[in-house]
Design an enzyme around this catalytic site. Structure first.
Site, mmCIF file in Angstrom:
data_model
loop_
_atom_site.group_PDB
_atom_site.id
_atom_site.type_symbol
_atom_site.label_atom_id
_atom_site.label_comp_id
_atom_site.label_asym_id
_atom_site.label_seq_id
_atom_site.Cartn_x
_atom_site.Cartn_y
_atom_site.Cartn_z
ATOM 1 N N ASP A 168 0.849 -1.193 0.000
ATOM 2 C CA ASP A 168 0.000 0.000 0.000
ATOM 3 C C ASP A 168 0.892 1.254 0.000
ATOM 4 O OD1 ASP A 168 -1.782 2.036 0.705
ATOM 5 O OD2 ASP A 168 -3.011 0.662 1.879
ATOM 6 N N THR B 209 -4.477 13.444 -14.571
ATOM 7 C CA THR B 209 -5.745 13.480 -15.317
ATOM 8 C C THR B 209 -6.074 14.890 -15.811
ATOM 9 O OG1 THR B 209 -8.136 13.250 -15.009
ATOM 10 C CG2 THR B 209 -6.872 13.709 -13.040
ATOM 11 N N ASP B 210 -6.866 14.964 -16.858
ATOM 12 C CA ASP B 210 -7.328 16.280 -17.332
ATOM 13 C C ASP B 210 -8.332 16.905 -16.373
ATOM 14 O OD1 ASP B 210 -9.524 14.637 -17.847
ATOM 15 O OD2 ASP B 210 -9.744 15.227 -19.952
ATOM 16 N N GLU B 211 -8.875 16.097 -15.435
ATOM 17 C CA GLU B 211 -9.900 16.644 -14.524
ATOM 18 C C GLU B 211 -9.343 17.728 -13.605
ATOM 19 O OE1 GLU B 211 -12.667 14.038 -12.714
ATOM 20 O OE2 GLU B 211 -12.758 12.730 -14.445
ATOM 21 N N TYR C 17 -12.047 13.794 -6.096
ATOM 22 C CA TYR C 17 -11.044 13.041 -6.876
ATOM 23 C C TYR C 17 -10.082 14.006 -7.576
ATOM 24 C CZ TYR C 17 -9.057 10.799 -11.033
ATOM 25 O OH TYR C 17 -8.197 10.389 -12.033
ATOM 26 N N SER D 95 -7.788 15.869 -5.283
ATOM 27 C CA SER D 95 -6.681 15.063 -4.747
ATOM 28 C C SER D 95 -5.608 14.844 -5.809
ATOM 29 C CB SER D 95 -7.198 13.720 -4.196
ATOM 30 O OG SER D 95 -7.651 12.883 -5.237
ATOM 31 N N LYS D 96 -6.026 14.669 -7.056
ATOM 32 C CA LYS D 96 -5.021 14.510 -8.128
ATOM 33 C C LYS D 96 -4.266 15.828 -8.343
ATOM 34 C CE LYS D 96 -4.277 11.385 -10.496
ATOM 35 N NZ LYS D 96 -3.360 10.232 -10.346
ATOM 36 N N ASN E 142 -10.039 7.356 -20.488
ATOM 37 C CA ASN E 142 -9.594 6.129 -21.161
ATOM 38 C C ASN E 142 -10.743 5.131 -21.232
ATOM 39 O OD1 ASN E 142 -6.106 5.508 -20.483
ATOM 40 N ND2 ASN E 142 -7.115 7.484 -20.569
ATOM 41 N N PRO F 221 -23.310 15.202 -8.405
ATOM 42 C CA PRO F 221 -23.049 16.546 -7.860
ATOM 43 C C PRO F 221 -21.731 17.097 -8.418
ATOM 44 C CG PRO F 221 -23.416 14.933 -6.092
ATOM 45 C CD PRO F 221 -23.315 14.156 -7.363
HETATM 46 P P1 NAD Z 1 -7.829 1.945 -11.486
HETATM 47 O O1 NAD Z 1 -8.747 2.386 -10.408
HETATM 48 O O2 NAD Z 1 -8.314 1.000 -12.528
HETATM 49 O O3 NAD Z 1 -6.518 1.284 -10.863
HETATM 50 C C1 NAD Z 1 -5.861 1.814 -9.746
HETATM 51 C C2 NAD Z 1 -4.880 0.789 -9.250
HETATM 52 O O4 NAD Z 1 -4.193 1.344 -8.123
HETATM 53 C C3 NAD Z 1 -5.522 -0.521 -8.769
HETATM 54 O O5 NAD Z 1 -4.794 -1.631 -9.232
HETATM 55 C C4 NAD Z 1 -5.455 -0.420 -7.254
HETATM 56 O O6 NAD Z 1 -5.359 -1.690 -6.615
HETATM 57 C C5 NAD Z 1 -4.201 0.404 -7.072
HETATM 58 N N1 NAD Z 1 -4.217 1.126 -5.794
HETATM 59 C C6 NAD Z 1 -5.218 1.899 -5.303
HETATM 60 N N2 NAD Z 1 -4.891 2.363 -4.081
HETATM 61 C C7 NAD Z 1 -3.646 1.901 -3.828
HETATM 62 C C8 NAD Z 1 -2.767 2.050 -2.725
HETATM 63 N N3 NAD Z 1 -3.106 2.766 -1.644
HETATM 64 N N4 NAD Z 1 -1.547 1.452 -2.782
HETATM 65 C C9 NAD Z 1 -1.192 0.727 -3.869
HETATM 66 N N5 NAD Z 1 -2.000 0.527 -4.918
HETATM 67 C C10 NAD Z 1 -3.217 1.109 -4.902
HETATM 68 O O7 NAD Z 1 -7.283 3.286 -12.125
HETATM 69 P P2 NAD Z 1 -6.949 3.639 -13.657
HETATM 70 O O8 NAD Z 1 -8.184 4.058 -14.336
HETATM 71 O O9 NAD Z 1 -6.115 2.560 -14.226
HETATM 72 O O10 NAD Z 1 -6.060 4.953 -13.433
HETATM 73 C C11 NAD Z 1 -4.661 4.845 -13.211
HETATM 74 C C12 NAD Z 1 -4.092 6.243 -13.071
HETATM 75 O O11 NAD Z 1 -4.356 7.010 -14.231
HETATM 76 C C13 NAD Z 1 -4.691 7.026 -11.889
HETATM 77 O O12 NAD Z 1 -3.658 7.770 -11.297
HETATM 78 C C14 NAD Z 1 -5.714 7.944 -12.555
HETATM 79 O O13 NAD Z 1 -5.878 9.118 -11.798
HETATM 80 C C15 NAD Z 1 -5.042 8.207 -13.881
HETATM 81 N N6 NAD Z 1 -5.953 8.500 -15.001
HETATM 82 C C16 NAD Z 1 -7.012 7.673 -15.283
HETATM 83 C C17 NAD Z 1 -7.819 7.948 -16.387
HETATM 84 C C18 NAD Z 1 -8.974 7.058 -16.753
HETATM 85 O O14 NAD Z 1 -9.759 7.422 -17.637
HETATM 86 N N7 NAD Z 1 -9.143 5.902 -16.160
HETATM 87 C C19 NAD Z 1 -7.555 9.073 -17.182
HETATM 88 C C20 NAD Z 1 -6.474 9.900 -16.850
HETATM 89 C C21 NAD Z 1 -5.669 9.603 -15.763
HETATM 90 O O1 DAU Z 2 -10.989 12.625 -17.631
HETATM 91 C C1 DAU Z 2 -10.195 11.641 -17.048
HETATM 92 C C2 DAU Z 2 -10.971 10.937 -15.966
HETATM 93 O O2 DAU Z 2 -11.956 10.147 -16.621
HETATM 94 C C3 DAU Z 2 -10.103 10.066 -15.064
HETATM 95 O O3 DAU Z 2 -9.192 10.875 -14.371
HETATM 96 C C4 DAU Z 2 -10.968 9.283 -14.072
HETATM 97 O O4 DAU Z 2 -10.146 8.400 -13.321
HETATM 98 C C5 DAU Z 2 -11.984 8.485 -14.850
HETATM 99 O O5 DAU Z 2 -12.850 7.817 -13.957
HETATM 100 C C6 DAU Z 2 -12.792 9.386 -15.791
HETATM 101 O O6 DAU Z 2 -13.655 10.265 -15.014
HETATM 102 P P1 DAU Z 2 -15.174 10.549 -15.461
HETATM 103 O O7 DAU Z 2 -15.930 10.973 -14.282
HETATM 104 O O8 DAU Z 2 -15.227 11.413 -16.664
HETATM 105 O O9 DAU Z 2 -15.571 9.041 -15.944
HETATM 106 P P2 DAU Z 2 -16.898 8.174 -15.703
HETATM 107 O O10 DAU Z 2 -16.749 6.950 -16.549
HETATM 108 O O11 DAU Z 2 -17.206 7.985 -14.263
HETATM 109 O O12 DAU Z 2 -18.026 9.088 -16.318
HETATM 110 C C7 DAU Z 2 -17.985 9.504 -17.685
HETATM 111 C C8 DAU Z 2 -19.216 10.379 -17.937
HETATM 112 O O13 DAU Z 2 -20.382 9.545 -17.875
HETATM 113 C C9 DAU Z 2 -19.400 11.468 -16.919
HETATM 114 O O14 DAU Z 2 -19.934 12.621 -17.554
HETATM 115 C C10 DAU Z 2 -20.433 10.895 -15.949
HETATM 116 C C11 DAU Z 2 -21.288 10.005 -16.853
HETATM 117 N N1 DAU Z 2 -21.866 8.811 -16.200
HETATM 118 C C12 DAU Z 2 -21.025 7.982 -15.510
HETATM 119 C C13 DAU Z 2 -21.513 6.878 -14.858
HETATM 120 C C14 DAU Z 2 -20.594 5.965 -14.086
HETATM 121 C C15 DAU Z 2 -23.222 8.545 -16.299
HETATM 122 O O15 DAU Z 2 -23.981 9.290 -16.955
HETATM 123 N N2 DAU Z 2 -23.704 7.442 -15.656
HETATM 124 C C16 DAU Z 2 -22.922 6.602 -14.920
HETATM 125 O O16 DAU Z 2 -23.450 5.627 -14.346
#
Ligand code: NAD
Ligand code: DAU
Length: 349
Positions: free
Chosen positions: A61, A132-134, A157, A160-161, A187, A289
């Site tokens: 962790d 992330t772009d967020e 979220y 924190s990022k 992604n 929200p």
């Molecule tokens: P994910 O939630 O699928 O995976 C996160 C991984 O981190 C998991 O394997 C989990 O077990 C591990 N983890 C969580 N807490 C931990 C801890 N305390 N110690 C060690 N391991 C821990 O996330 P993802 O979607 O693969 O995203 C990976 C990274 O990319 C993140 O930093 C996220 O902010 C960033 N990111 C994600 C997206 C997206 O669309 N998914 C887009 C842009 C950036």
């Molecule tokens: O932009 C990058 C980010 O994209 C990453 O940093 C995050 O880790 C990743 O989770 C993602 O965030 P979003 O909030 O954009 O992704 P999510 O898939 O949760 O939601 C995508 C859009 O769909 C958003 O506008 C919310 C909407 N949504 C999502 C869920 C889960 C719905 O309408 N219904 C749903 O049930």
């Protein structure tokens, strides 16, 4: 070159694709995957490479300071690619502190251990922080996020990022820690946990359950196939310039409701269902929200400087993604049993 690289969060969605790419491509590197295996981490994602001689899994962790220091002492990682995070916006609304612990304190522990291990002698070392772009907040109807856009996070979220990005940058300024950051858009692809929009809706269509679209569905995201993100990370890790930030995006904006309709159409064909039957599952539900209206990335820097661009169209990527979920029913069933059920009830009931 024989690089020792610590990749955190390698059992998660994006991390597993990054690990696979590095393990298969760089046989002379030693790749260490540190992951706590939270609900989002799954070693099944890495079955095909788990026995590779250049790959080691470490369960742990990043919030555990002593443990993180001990593994840096033991392995002397020369480089870090940091992906481990709590990553789901909806969960951050319910439990913000968990996000501060992992995303902020966990990142701090890694920075401190990296700094202590190399005693400020950082020649040939790199700390690559995946973000992330967020962090940029929300766009209106027009405009794009560039590397110069001010941070303006709106969810726990993204706050924190953003905070972790600031600490990485501050360690660069204060201690000369060599870092690079990339900020990527949404992604999608194989192995994504079915709490995020696309895999959640694929799973619900398979199970004939409602598709909960938040608000009016007129929110826009910029979608990128996960393997294209992994390729960008490889390029930035090797060729990016220290202290710089790179925006990564798909040049691919979709309103949620249009994306969901395309997904429904593709699913009907693949499942041999009557045209329009998946769309009938669409249900408009209470909005998230603080829901950010629109994200869209200007990825011209990584394109011009490093020659990166997405390799698949959205229609191709989505089709490949659906095929993966249909072919990996066991994976889907195993991750949606247990904790997932209570999460789903709390989130959508
Ligand atoms: P994910 O939630 O699928 O995976 C996160 C991984 O981190 C998991 O394997 C989990 O077990 C591990 N983890 C969580 N807490 C931990 C801890 N305390 N110690 C060690 N391991 C821990 O996330 P993802 O979607 O693969 O995203 C990976 C990274 O990319 C993140 O930093 C996220 O902010 C960033 N990111 C994600 C997206 C997206 O669309 N998914 C887009 C842009 C950036
Ligand atoms: O932009 C990058 C980010 O994209 C990453 O940093 C995050 O880790 C990743 O989770 C993602 O965030 P979003 O909030 O954009 O992704 P999510 O898939 O949760 O939601 C995508 C859009 O769909 C958003 O506008 C919310 C909407 N949504 C999502 C869920 C889960 C719905 O309408 N219904 C749903 O049930």
């Amino acid at each position: 070159m024989n690089k020792k690289i610590l990749i955190t969060g390698g059992a998660g969605f994006i991390g597993s694709h990054v690990i696979r790419l590095f393990v298969n491509k760089y046989k002379d590197y030693k790749i260490y995957n540190l992951d706590a295996l939270t609900y989002a981490g799954n070693l099944e994602n890495l079955k095909d490479i788990e026995d590779s001689p250049n790959y080691t899994f470490i369960k742990g962790d990043i919030t555990d300071e002593n443990f993180i220091h001990s593994i840096f002492e033991e392995y002397e990682f020369e480089n870090v690619i940091h992906l481990a995070a709590e990553s789901h916006v909806d969960r951050s609304i319910k439990d913000p502190l968990a996000f501060v612990k992992t995303n902020v304190l966990g990142t701090m522990n890694l920075l401190n251990a990296f700094k202590l291990c190399w005693k400020d002698n950082f020649e040939g070392k790199r700390f690559y922080h995946i973000s992330t772009d967020e962090v940029y907040g929300t766009l209106g109807e027009t405009g794009l996020f560039t590397e110069k856009t001010s941070y303006d996070p709106n969810s726990p979220y993204s706050a924190s990022k953003a905070s972790s990005d600031h600490f990485v940058r501050a360690y660069g300024e204060t201690y000369n820690l060599p870092y690079v950051i990339s900020n990527c858009s949404n992604n999608y692809g194989p192995n994504q946990f079915p709490e995020k929009l696309i895999p959640l809706f694929i799973n619900n269509i398979i199970n004939n359950k409602p598709l909960p679209v938040y608000g009016d569905g007129n929110y826009t995201r910029d979608w990128l196939y996960v393997i294209d993100h992994a390729v960008a990370i490889d390029l930035i890790f090797h060729q990016g310039i220290n202290t710089e930030t790179y925006n990564i995006g798909g040049f691919n904006e979709w309103k949620n409701i249009d994306l969901v309709r395309l997904l429904c159409q593709q699913m009907d064909v693949k499942l041999g269902k009557e045209k329009g039957s998946s769309e009938r599952l669409i249900t408009f539900v209470k909005d998230r929200p603080g829901h950010d209206l629109r994200y869209a990335i200007d990825a011209s820097k990584v394109n011009k400087k490093l020659g990166w661009k997405p390799s698949v169209t959205f229609e191709e990527g989505l089709s490949k993604t659906i095929d993966w979920y249909l072919e990996n029913n066991d994976w889907l069933n195993s991750v949606t049993s247990g904790e997932y059920q209570s999460y789903y009830l709390k989130q959508y009931s």
